[in-house]
Design an enzyme around this catalytic site. Structure first.
Site, PDB file in Angstrom:
ATOM      1  N   ASN A 152      21.905 -16.240  57.711  1.00  0.00           N
ATOM      2  CA  ASN A 152      22.898 -15.484  56.948  1.00  0.00           C
ATOM      3  C   ASN A 152      24.122 -15.366  57.822  1.00  0.00           C
ATOM      4  OD1 ASN A 152      20.948 -15.133  55.033  1.00  0.00           O
ATOM      5  ND2 ASN A 152      20.783 -12.911  55.234  1.00  0.00           N
ATOM      6  N   GLU A 164      22.730 -17.099  53.234  1.00  0.00           N
ATOM      7  CA  GLU A 164      23.748 -16.198  52.677  1.00  0.00           C
ATOM      8  C   GLU A 164      25.093 -16.512  53.293  1.00  0.00           C
ATOM      9  OE1 GLU A 164      23.267 -11.930  52.866  1.00  0.00           O
ATOM     10  OE2 GLU A 164      21.156 -12.092  52.310  1.00  0.00           O
ATOM     11  N   HIS A 187      12.841  -7.859  51.680  1.00  0.00           N
ATOM     12  CA  HIS A 187      14.291  -7.711  51.908  1.00  0.00           C
ATOM     13  C   HIS A 187      14.435  -6.355  52.602  1.00  0.00           C
ATOM     14  CE1 HIS A 187      18.177  -9.634  51.097  1.00  0.00           C
ATOM     15  NE2 HIS A 187      18.646  -8.411  51.163  1.00  0.00           N
ATOM     16  N   GLU A 197      16.719 -10.671  57.573  1.00  0.00           N
ATOM     17  CA  GLU A 197      17.551  -9.962  58.545  1.00  0.00           C
ATOM     18  C   GLU A 197      16.823  -8.861  59.327  1.00  0.00           C
ATOM     19  OE1 GLU A 197      21.275  -8.669  56.909  1.00  0.00           O
ATOM     20  OE2 GLU A 197      21.976 -10.714  56.654  1.00  0.00           O
ATOM     21  N   TYR A 228      28.434 -14.514  57.919  1.00  0.00           N
ATOM     22  CA  TYR A 228      29.651 -14.066  57.226  1.00  0.00           C
ATOM     23  C   TYR A 228      30.889 -14.194  58.101  1.00  0.00           C
ATOM     24  CZ  TYR A 228      26.624 -12.280  53.560  1.00  0.00           C
ATOM     25  OH  TYR A 228      25.714 -12.196  52.535  1.00  0.00           O
ATOM     26  N   ARG A 240      17.678 -17.775  45.242  1.00  0.00           N
ATOM     27  CA  ARG A 240      17.003 -16.974  46.269  1.00  0.00           C
ATOM     28  C   ARG A 240      16.983 -15.525  45.802  1.00  0.00           C
ATOM     29  NH1 ARG A 240      19.186 -14.465  51.777  1.00  0.00           N
ATOM     30  NH2 ARG A 240      17.262 -13.347  52.121  1.00  0.00           N
ATOM     31  N   GLN A 280      19.032  -4.508  44.895  1.00  0.00           N
ATOM     32  CA  GLN A 280      20.465  -4.601  44.635  1.00  0.00           C
ATOM     33  C   GLN A 280      20.786  -4.973  43.187  1.00  0.00           C
ATOM     34  OE1 GLN A 280      20.904  -7.090  48.460  1.00  0.00           O
ATOM     35  NE2 GLN A 280      22.846  -6.003  48.321  1.00  0.00           N
TER      36      GLN A 280
HETATM   37  C1  NOJ Z   1      22.902  -9.091  54.003  1.00  0.00           C
HETATM   38  C2  NOJ Z   1      21.779  -8.774  53.063  1.00  0.00           C
HETATM   39  O1  NOJ Z   1      20.759  -9.701  53.102  1.00  0.00           O
HETATM   40  C3  NOJ Z   1      22.236  -8.514  51.657  1.00  0.00           C
HETATM   41  O2  NOJ Z   1      21.309  -7.673  51.072  1.00  0.00           O
HETATM   42  C4  NOJ Z   1      23.616  -7.918  51.695  1.00  0.00           C
HETATM   43  O3  NOJ Z   1      24.030  -7.440  50.455  1.00  0.00           O
HETATM   44  C5  NOJ Z   1      24.557  -8.989  52.185  1.00  0.00           C
HETATM   45  N1  NOJ Z   1      24.108  -9.498  53.459  1.00  0.00           N
HETATM   46  C6  NOJ Z   1      26.005  -8.531  52.314  1.00  0.00           C
HETATM   47  O4  NOJ Z   1      26.074  -7.455  53.171  1.00  0.00           O
END
Ligand code: NOJ
Length: 527
Positions: A326, A396, A138, A185, A328, A93, A35
């Protein structure tokens, strides 16, 4: 009563908060190799599944972009570490690119250039007092194009290669890296990569592919964990797994919805945690029962869900030193019915649950999460109750916008409110959370959404070959939280106007809406 609770919680969010983050609580920011790094073919780097899919099928990504150049972090170590220093984080990280270190995917050939890049990054972090927190896998994994190689099925080939690679990076970097994450993930890698197909490698084998992939990842995780302790324990580090946890909130107060929401959390989150953290080990019982029963109903000769041997169950139990979460947002969940269109077979169908984002929640620029800060507290409590309060690090959490505007009040609000619920989870619920990671330090390549979804604390000018980074308001707010160890919703960084105007309008509107709805309720009830 509900109204009183709502008003009190609105009021509490308008003030500075009473709780401070514990002295040993750690703050960080995160990125991942594909990324941000760019330099996709620098020197002898091998091709990974994201290089491959974005080059052969550009429309796999919404804006037909790719990570070839990304944020060019490969060439900007000093600049990026200075940004981390400016924010004041305790740890960074980041992930290692498998194909940059092992261009063939195997340990028969190690790239000096790849190793040198990560050595330089790690050394620069340590020189600046920032702890490296390293994800080994990842999503940009090395592809193994052979499906069968000398009769060795691909998952087995990958399993062995993944464990070898993990051991190689422990050997190369473990003298300085003490915090390791094996996989990031597994649900997204597997369900989205091997079942639904919207992440690389883009396979669409619903109800089967994701389960096999998940099985392989869990076994590879356990083997990598054991390799660390059998061969590298003198390095004195720790090894964990990162799982994405969406909270499932029951749609109504009914028992049926509560059961559906619980099934959702078990089957999407517990899938990867139950084998490691539960007393009995193995997959969540509900998952085995439902998939086994549906597989039989669907005339499959055996269950679509793989099984562990007793030895494998034992090897997974306790195989993680911390749980990386992680998180959100949350979903509303209810039992699925025949009108819900689902692919059969599929993981969603197997779960028997229908979940969605409520229209009443503030949307993000990503269609998969809304702003539901209370969900973070709920999922932390679920982990505590289900698994005996293991150590959790939020690996995250962050908010998306479509533009990289530096005045990002909605992101500021997101961090303030989520961190407030995190404090409540620590102090009021005694959840064992020891760290928090903002995703992400800068806008970057957001997988299938390309550069259309921006999560950064810094914006990046993707039209400029220098990829100039500019701090957003949220970066200063995060810095202030790290410095003061408190959330101050009235804090306005120098050079920015207060976000209060927006917040005050939002509060007035919501108070007005509440009064109207209470008034209407009252009228309807009494007249
Ligand atoms: C999950 C992933 O680990 C990361 O690569 C991604 O950009 C973010 N969350 C947001 O979607």
């Amino acid at each position: 009563m509900k109204l009183l609770v709502l008003l009190l919680s609105i009021l509490s969010l308008t003030n500075s908060q009473e709780y401070s983050f514990p002295d040993d609580f750690l703050f960080g920011v995160a990125t991942a190799s594909y990324q941000v790094e760019g330099a996709w073919n620098e020197s002898d780097k091998g091709e990974n599944i994201w290089d491959h899919i974005t080059h052969v099928n550009p429309s796999f990504v919404i804006d037909e972009s790719n990570g070839d150049y990304a944020c060019d972090s490969f060439h900007r170590i000093a600049e990026d570490v200075q940004i981390l220093k400016d924010i004041g984080v305790n740890f960074y990280r980041f992930s290692l690119s498998w194909s940059r270190i092992l261009p063939t995917g195997h340990i028969n050939y190690v790239s000096d250039v790849g190793v040198e890049y990560y050595n330089n990054l790690i050394d620069e972090l340590i020189a600046n007092d920032i702890t490296p927190f390293v994800t080994i896998f990842h999503w940009d994994i090395t592809p193994f194009v052979t499906i069968f190689h000398w009769d060795l099925p691909q998952p087995l080939l990958e399993l062995g290669a993944r464990v070898d690679y993990a051991a190689k990076v422990f050997e190369l970097f473990g003298d300085r890296v003490k915090n390791w994450i094996t996989f990031n993930e597994p649900y997204q890698i597997c369900e989205q990569g091997y079942s639904i197909g919207d992440l690389a490698p883009g396979y669409t084998q619903q109800g089967i592919g994701g389960y096999l992939c998940g099985h392989t990842i869990l076994l590879a995780h356990a083997q990598a964990y054991q390799r660390y302790y059998s061969e590298f324990s003198e390095q004195g580090g720790r090894v964990g797994l990162v799982v994405h946890g969406v909270w499932g909130e029951p749609e109504t107060d009914s028992e049926e919805d509560a059961a559906a929401a619980e099934a959702f959390v078990q089957m999407f989150f517990g899938w990867f945690l139950h084998p490691i953290y539960s007393d009995d080990g193995d997959y969540p019982p509900i998952m085995k029962e439902q998939i086994d029963a549906l597989s039989a109903e669907q005339n499959f000769p055996r269950s679509r869900f793989p099984t562990f041997t007793e030895a494998q169950i034992e090897s997974l139990k306790g195989a993680s030193d911390f749980l990386g979460l992680n998180h959100y947002g949350a979903y509303l969940c209810r039992a699925a019915n025949e009108n819900d269109s689902t692919v059969i077979p599929s993981h969603w169908h197997d779960s028997g649950v229908y979940c969605y984002l409520s229209d009443e929640w503030e949307a993000s620029a990503s269609d998969w999460f809304s702003v539901t800060p209370w969900g973070l507290r709920s999922i932390l409590n679920w982990i505590k109750d289900a698994y005996g309060n293991p150590e959790v690090i939020v690996t995250e959490n962050g908010f998306t916008t479509t533009t990289g505007d530096v005045v990002d009040c909605r992101r500021v609000n997101y961090y303030n409110t989520y961190l407030q619920y995190l404090l409540e989870a620590i102090y009021e619920d005694e959840c064992n959370v020891t760290g928090y990671t903002a995703w992400s330090v800068m806008d970057n390549f957001e997988w299938q959404f390309g550069y259309t979804a921006k999560f950064g604390l810094y914006s990046v000018d993707f039209d400029d070959e220098n990829r100039t980074r500019t701090p957003k308001m949220s970066s200063y707010v995060y810095k202030n939280i790290i410095e003061t160890r408190q959330i101050d919703t009235t804090y306005t960084p120098d050079g920015f106007d207060s976000c209060d105007a927006d917040a005050a309008t939002a509060l007035t509107i919501s108070a007005l809406l509440i009064s109207i709805s209470v008034g209407l309720h009252f009228i309807a009830h009494y007249f």
